[in-house]
Scaffold this active site. Structure first.
Site, PDB file in Angstrom:
ATOM      1  N   SER A 120      -8.429  -5.320   4.262  1.00  0.00           N
ATOM      2  CA  SER A 120      -8.889  -5.072   2.881  1.00  0.00           C
ATOM      3  C   SER A 120      -9.128  -6.346   2.087  1.00  0.00           C
ATOM      4  O   SER A 120      -8.700  -6.461   0.931  1.00  0.00           O
ATOM      5  CB  SER A 120      -7.893  -4.170   2.135  1.00  0.00           C
ATOM      6  OG  SER A 120      -7.765  -2.937   2.785  1.00  0.00           O
ATOM      7  N   GLY A 161       0.119   5.277  -4.509  1.00  0.00           N
ATOM      8  CA  GLY A 161      -0.485   6.529  -4.980  1.00  0.00           C
ATOM      9  C   GLY A 161       0.076   7.717  -4.219  1.00  0.00           C
ATOM     10  O   GLY A 161       0.453   8.738  -4.818  1.00  0.00           O
ATOM     11  N   SER A 217      -6.808  -6.199  -6.279  1.00  0.00           N
ATOM     12  CA  SER A 217      -7.948  -6.814  -5.595  1.00  0.00           C
ATOM     13  C   SER A 217      -9.187  -6.819  -6.491  1.00  0.00           C
ATOM     14  O   SER A 217      -9.240  -6.098  -7.498  1.00  0.00           O
ATOM     15  CB  SER A 217      -8.258  -6.052  -4.305  1.00  0.00           C
ATOM     16  OG  SER A 217      -8.900  -4.837  -4.611  1.00  0.00           O
ATOM     17  N   THR A 218     -10.166  -7.597  -6.080  1.00  0.00           N
ATOM     18  CA  THR A 218     -11.434  -7.634  -6.831  1.00  0.00           C
ATOM     19  C   THR A 218     -12.088  -6.240  -6.818  1.00  0.00           C
ATOM     20  O   THR A 218     -12.902  -5.937  -7.683  1.00  0.00           O
ATOM     21  CB  THR A 218     -12.406  -8.672  -6.224  1.00  0.00           C
ATOM     22  OG1 THR A 218     -12.405  -8.535  -4.792  1.00  0.00           O
ATOM     23  CG2 THR A 218     -11.995 -10.095  -6.555  1.00  0.00           C
ATOM     24  N   GLU A 219     -11.731  -5.421  -5.849  1.00  0.00           N
ATOM     25  CA  GLU A 219     -12.307  -4.064  -5.743  1.00  0.00           C
ATOM     26  C   GLU A 219     -11.527  -3.033  -6.569  1.00  0.00           C
ATOM     27  O   GLU A 219     -12.024  -1.942  -6.833  1.00  0.00           O
ATOM     28  CB  GLU A 219     -12.327  -3.597  -4.276  1.00  0.00           C
ATOM     29  CG  GLU A 219     -13.339  -4.322  -3.387  1.00  0.00           C
ATOM     30  CD  GLU A 219     -12.937  -5.764  -3.058  1.00  0.00           C
ATOM     31  OE1 GLU A 219     -11.727  -6.037  -2.890  1.00  0.00           O
ATOM     32  OE2 GLU A 219     -13.841  -6.629  -3.005  1.00  0.00           O
ATOM     33  N   ARG A 266       1.623  -4.468   6.444  1.00  0.00           N
ATOM     34  CA  ARG A 266       0.991  -3.409   5.657  1.00  0.00           C
ATOM     35  C   ARG A 266       1.693  -2.086   5.939  1.00  0.00           C
ATOM     36  O   ARG A 266       1.595  -1.559   7.051  1.00  0.00           O
ATOM     37  CB  ARG A 266      -0.499  -3.286   5.978  1.00  0.00           C
ATOM     38  CG  ARG A 266      -1.172  -2.236   5.097  1.00  0.00           C
ATOM     39  CD  ARG A 266      -2.683  -2.297   5.156  1.00  0.00           C
ATOM     40  NE  ARG A 266      -3.240  -1.490   4.069  1.00  0.00           N
ATOM     41  CZ  ARG A 266      -4.460  -1.600   3.586  1.00  0.00           C
ATOM     42  NH1 ARG A 266      -5.281  -2.486   4.100  1.00  0.00           N
ATOM     43  NH2 ARG A 266      -4.885  -0.828   2.603  1.00  0.00           N
ATOM     44  N   LEU A 285      11.503 -19.903  -2.836  1.00  0.00           N
ATOM     45  CA  LEU A 285      10.314 -19.233  -2.304  1.00  0.00           C
ATOM     46  C   LEU A 285       9.084 -19.508  -3.175  1.00  0.00           C
ATOM     47  O   LEU A 285       9.158 -19.400  -4.401  1.00  0.00           O
ATOM     48  CB  LEU A 285      10.589 -17.714  -2.308  1.00  0.00           C
ATOM     49  CG  LEU A 285       9.406 -16.796  -1.995  1.00  0.00           C
ATOM     50  CD1 LEU A 285       9.039 -16.874  -0.510  1.00  0.00           C
ATOM     51  CD2 LEU A 285       9.729 -15.345  -2.366  1.00  0.00           C
ATOM     52  N   ASP A 291       0.819  -1.216   0.000  1.00  0.00           N
ATOM     53  CA  ASP A 291       0.000   0.000   0.000  1.00  0.00           C
ATOM     54  C   ASP A 291       0.853   1.267   0.000  1.00  0.00           C
ATOM     55  O   ASP A 291       1.956   1.279   0.542  1.00  0.00           O
ATOM     56  CB  ASP A 291      -0.891  -0.024   1.252  1.00  0.00           C
ATOM     57  CG  ASP A 291      -2.045   0.945   1.146  1.00  0.00           C
ATOM     58  OD1 ASP A 291      -2.316   1.461   0.040  1.00  0.00           O
ATOM     59  OD2 ASP A 291      -2.678   1.207   2.182  1.00  0.00           O
ATOM     60  N   TRP A 345       2.895   7.912  -2.631  1.00  0.00           N
ATOM     61  CA  TRP A 345       4.318   8.059  -2.960  1.00  0.00           C
ATOM     62  C   TRP A 345       4.463   8.925  -4.214  1.00  0.00           C
ATOM     63  O   TRP A 345       5.296   9.827  -4.267  1.00  0.00           O
ATOM     64  CB  TRP A 345       4.910   6.673  -3.191  1.00  0.00           C
ATOM     65  CG  TRP A 345       6.381   6.636  -3.466  1.00  0.00           C
ATOM     66  CD1 TRP A 345       7.381   6.458  -2.555  1.00  0.00           C
ATOM     67  CD2 TRP A 345       7.021   6.736  -4.761  1.00  0.00           C
ATOM     68  NE1 TRP A 345       8.598   6.458  -3.188  1.00  0.00           N
ATOM     69  CE2 TRP A 345       8.412   6.627  -4.542  1.00  0.00           C
ATOM     70  CE3 TRP A 345       6.551   6.907  -6.068  1.00  0.00           C
ATOM     71  CZ2 TRP A 345       9.341   6.682  -5.577  1.00  0.00           C
ATOM     72  CZ3 TRP A 345       7.481   6.968  -7.106  1.00  0.00           C
ATOM     73  CH2 TRP A 345       8.847   6.856  -6.852  1.00  0.00           C
ATOM     74  N   TRP A 367     -10.889  -2.815  -9.597  1.00  0.00           N
ATOM     75  CA  TRP A 367     -11.453  -2.470 -10.919  1.00  0.00           C
ATOM     76  C   TRP A 367     -12.179  -1.132 -10.870  1.00  0.00           C
ATOM     77  O   TRP A 367     -12.414  -0.525 -11.908  1.00  0.00           O
ATOM     78  CB  TRP A 367     -12.429  -3.556 -11.395  1.00  0.00           C
ATOM     79  CG  TRP A 367     -11.807  -4.898 -11.600  1.00  0.00           C
ATOM     80  CD1 TRP A 367     -11.924  -5.976 -10.768  1.00  0.00           C
ATOM     81  CD2 TRP A 367     -10.976  -5.336 -12.688  1.00  0.00           C
ATOM     82  NE1 TRP A 367     -11.216  -7.039 -11.272  1.00  0.00           N
ATOM     83  CE2 TRP A 367     -10.627  -6.676 -12.451  1.00  0.00           C
ATOM     84  CE3 TRP A 367     -10.487  -4.714 -13.848  1.00  0.00           C
ATOM     85  CZ2 TRP A 367      -9.818  -7.406 -13.316  1.00  0.00           C
ATOM     86  CZ3 TRP A 367      -9.680  -5.446 -14.710  1.00  0.00           C
ATOM     87  CH2 TRP A 367      -9.359  -6.779 -14.448  1.00  0.00           C
ATOM     88  N   HIS A 418       2.894   3.005  -8.903  1.00  0.00           N
ATOM     89  CA  HIS A 418       2.768   1.554  -9.081  1.00  0.00           C
ATOM     90  C   HIS A 418       4.031   0.982  -9.743  1.00  0.00           C
ATOM     91  O   HIS A 418       4.467  -0.112  -9.410  1.00  0.00           O
ATOM     92  CB  HIS A 418       1.526   1.220  -9.914  1.00  0.00           C
ATOM     93  CG  HIS A 418       0.249   1.610  -9.232  1.00  0.00           C
ATOM     94  ND1 HIS A 418      -0.026   1.268  -7.928  1.00  0.00           N
ATOM     95  CD2 HIS A 418      -0.816   2.350  -9.649  1.00  0.00           C
ATOM     96  CE1 HIS A 418      -1.208   1.753  -7.586  1.00  0.00           C
ATOM     97  NE2 HIS A 418      -1.700   2.422  -8.612  1.00  0.00           N
TER      98      HIS A 418
HETATM   99  C1  FPP Z   1      -2.073   0.035  -3.291  1.00  0.00           C
HETATM  100  O1  FPP Z   1      -1.565   1.354  -3.241  1.00  0.00           O
HETATM  101  C2  FPP Z   1      -1.450  -0.686  -4.393  1.00  0.00           C
HETATM  102  C3  FPP Z   1      -2.108  -1.289  -5.414  1.00  0.00           C
HETATM  103  C4  FPP Z   1      -3.580  -1.289  -5.536  1.00  0.00           C
HETATM  104  C5  FPP Z   1      -1.372  -1.947  -6.513  1.00  0.00           C
HETATM  105  C6  FPP Z   1      -0.167  -2.742  -6.114  1.00  0.00           C
HETATM  106  C7  FPP Z   1       0.599  -2.991  -7.337  1.00  0.00           C
HETATM  107  C8  FPP Z   1       1.939  -2.969  -7.430  1.00  0.00           C
HETATM  108  C9  FPP Z   1       2.844  -2.836  -6.266  1.00  0.00           C
HETATM  109  C10 FPP Z   1       2.598  -3.065  -8.757  1.00  0.00           C
HETATM  110  C11 FPP Z   1       2.297  -4.321  -9.484  1.00  0.00           C
HETATM  111  C12 FPP Z   1       3.359  -5.322  -9.345  1.00  0.00           C
HETATM  112  C13 FPP Z   1       3.514  -6.346 -10.189  1.00  0.00           C
HETATM  113  C14 FPP Z   1       4.648  -7.243 -10.036  1.00  0.00           C
HETATM  114  C15 FPP Z   1       2.600  -6.627 -11.287  1.00  0.00           C
HETATM  115  P1  FPP Z   1      -2.547   2.564  -3.502  1.00  0.00           P
HETATM  116  O2  FPP Z   1      -2.554   2.873  -4.956  1.00  0.00           O
HETATM  117  O3  FPP Z   1      -3.889   2.281  -2.907  1.00  0.00           O
HETATM  118  O4  FPP Z   1      -1.827   3.713  -2.709  1.00  0.00           O
HETATM  119  P2  FPP Z   1      -2.515   4.936  -1.996  1.00  0.00           P
HETATM  120  O5  FPP Z   1      -3.280   4.368  -0.832  1.00  0.00           O
HETATM  121  O6  FPP Z   1      -1.342   5.756  -1.564  1.00  0.00           O
HETATM  122  O7  FPP Z   1      -3.375   5.634  -2.995  1.00  0.00           O
END
Ligand code: FPP
Length: 236
Positions: free
Chosen positions: A191, A19, A61-63, A183, A126, A16, A21, A65, A33
């Site tokens: 979540s 966004g 996640s399923t959410e 997390r 792993l 998490d 960052w 989308w 991302h």
């Molecule tokens: C949550 O942060 C992150 C996600 C919903 C996507 C996680 C995906 C990656 C780390 C990249 C994909 C990796 C591979 C290997 C395919 P957020 O966007 O909700 O952050 P925020 O809470 O700061 O908005």
């Protein structure tokens, strides 16, 4: 580095803060991302090196989308890149699995995931689970349907449904429960991640760090916190 004894067998990570960052740097969310995907690769390599056996990463996640299309496309684009790049990690001997309702993805992605899964199935490093289009409730619904089919076919009696049989019908039914869920980024929620498997998990929330900045030293910190916990599994 955390001691190698008393390592959790299975770690789950909610990646998490991508966004935020990006926002902090005045960049579009998708850049967060992208940086998150780099952190993912480094942490998988490190976890393998120190001997973690199972790690489940919450990629999509399923959410998720519900997010704007360009953000969803960016995450799926990163997944596509990873599926191609994964060849570079052969020497790491990862066993790679994809947990979730994979039918939502384009046929070529599904095919590539299946190839990677089967080619790495006998690897001994792993076990790296990528949770994509994953929801813990959705996973339990799928398991319930599979069991209901067996009851309908007359090969299973309702009273034969047990915790073990539900576990066996999850996406990775042969894997152990998750011991430690990490997390970063200051949210204290599960979540819909591994809700069945986390019944006795320890949670480490790391407020001060956003996922793209997550380094092996942060994994060490989480492992040290875990090692100090006294897990009683309902006993005394
Ligand atoms: C949550 O942060 C992150 C996600 C919903 C996507 C996680 C995906 C990656 C780390 C990249 C994909 C990796 C591979 C290997 C395919 P957020 O966007 O909700 O952050 P925020 O809470 O700061 O908005």
């Amino acid at each position: 580095m955390a001691e190698f004894e008393n390592l959790p067998l299975h770690i789950g990570i909610i990646m998490d803060g991508n966004g935020r960052w990006a926002k902090k740097r005045g960049l579009p969310r998708k850049m967060g991302h992208r940086a998150g995907a780099e952190a993912f690769k480094k942490i998988a390599t490190y976890a393998n090196k120190i001997g973690i056996r199972y790690m489940t990463m919450y990629v999509f996640s399923t959410e998720n989308w519900k997010r704007p299309k360009d953000e969803v496309d960016a995450i799926i684009g990163l997944l596509r890149n990873y599926l191609v790049e994964v060849d570079n990690y052969r020497d790491q001997n990862f066993r790679i699995r994809f947990l979730g309702d994979l039918s939502a993805f384009d046929a070529d992605i599904q095919q590539k995931m299946e190839e990677i899964r089967s080619e790495s199935a006998n690897n001994t490093g792993l076990t790296l689970n990528l949770a994509i289009n994953y929801g813990g409730r959705d996973e339990i619904v799928h398991a319930a349907r599979k069991l209901a089919e067996q009851v309908k076919a007359g090969v299973l009696q309702p009273e034969q449904i047990t915790e073990a049989s539900i576990t066996e019908n999850l996406y990775a039914g042969d894997e152990p429960d998750v011991d430690l869920i990490i997390r970063p980024s200051g949210e204290y929620r599960l979540s819909n991640f591994l809700i069945w498997q986390s019944a006795y998990a320890e949670y480490v929330f790391m407020d001060e760090i956003l996922w793209p900045d997550f380094k092996p030293t942060h994994l060490d910190q989480a492992l040290l916190a875990y090692q100090k916990r006294n897990r009683r599994f309902g006993g005394i």
